[in-house]
Design a protein around this motif. Sequence first.
Motif: not given
Length: 310
Positions: A86, A89-90, A115, A119, A122, A145-146, A149, A153, A188, A192
Amino acid sequence: MVKSEARASQLAGTSQNWQMVLWIGLTLWAATVVVTLLTSNTTLVPTVVLLGSFLVPVTFVVWAYEHGRSGEVTVPLLFRAFIVGGVLGVLGAALLEAYLLRPSIWMYVGVGLIEEAAKLAALVFVARHLHPRTLRDGLVLGATVGFGFAAFESAGYAFNALFTVEGLSLGALVETEVLRGLLAPVGHGLWTAILGGVAFAVSGERWRVTGGLIAAYLGVSLLHALWDSMHGIAIAVTLFLTGSPWQSEILRHGHMPQTTTSQGHLMTALDWAGLAVISVIALLWLRVLATRSAGPGLVDRLDRSDLESR
């Protein structure tokens, strides 16, 4: 048979942990909001931000772990996917967007492409030592992971909402967290998960870039771009259908014209209808992938394993 039934019952009993995470977390977040409101103690604001931003993403990761992963996906791996994946990715998205994007009509397309690529990169980094890689594990780790993120966020958006021209606004912070929490399951994490499932499905000992993976990447990036730009699309469609020439002229110069009450209602309806359509498309896509990855039922596998051991 008795042994397999006991094991299945035990696993079924633990499959409700996501509900416990949701209700305990929701109770703690609500209690923190109330105490912060009553005491005006700003030291509690970070707790409100973190609980509200992470509650829904963490709940869905627990649900995915209990319902979709294989034995190769461990709790430490999920933790790394959520936190490390996460954050990477950010950070990756923030750097690329700062240097590559400029305000334009295509800006949200760039946001979606950047983005989703960040992700995916990542996810590949976090799962680099995972073997074998199955479609189902890709769905779970991609979603993790999504959601990681999304959690980080959302924390940033909630923190920004706290500061208004009238001072600190707990109401704006809470409103932002509630809205983003409600929308988190179809954002997200969903996009992902789709991309991760396809990436894992086409990989073997090494990661591979195939036409199917490129198509999936472009597809989820398009859904992402449409999601981010839906409010602007709703405004444009509303003014095209009901607007006056002076409103269209103001809009062409990059300013939002004053609208009537009926136009405001139409904008809101189109905005939410568009988000609903995007969500349905993504959920159907995910369902197709999940169905393709599904194997025999849990109890059937346990029974067959029990019989083979005899």
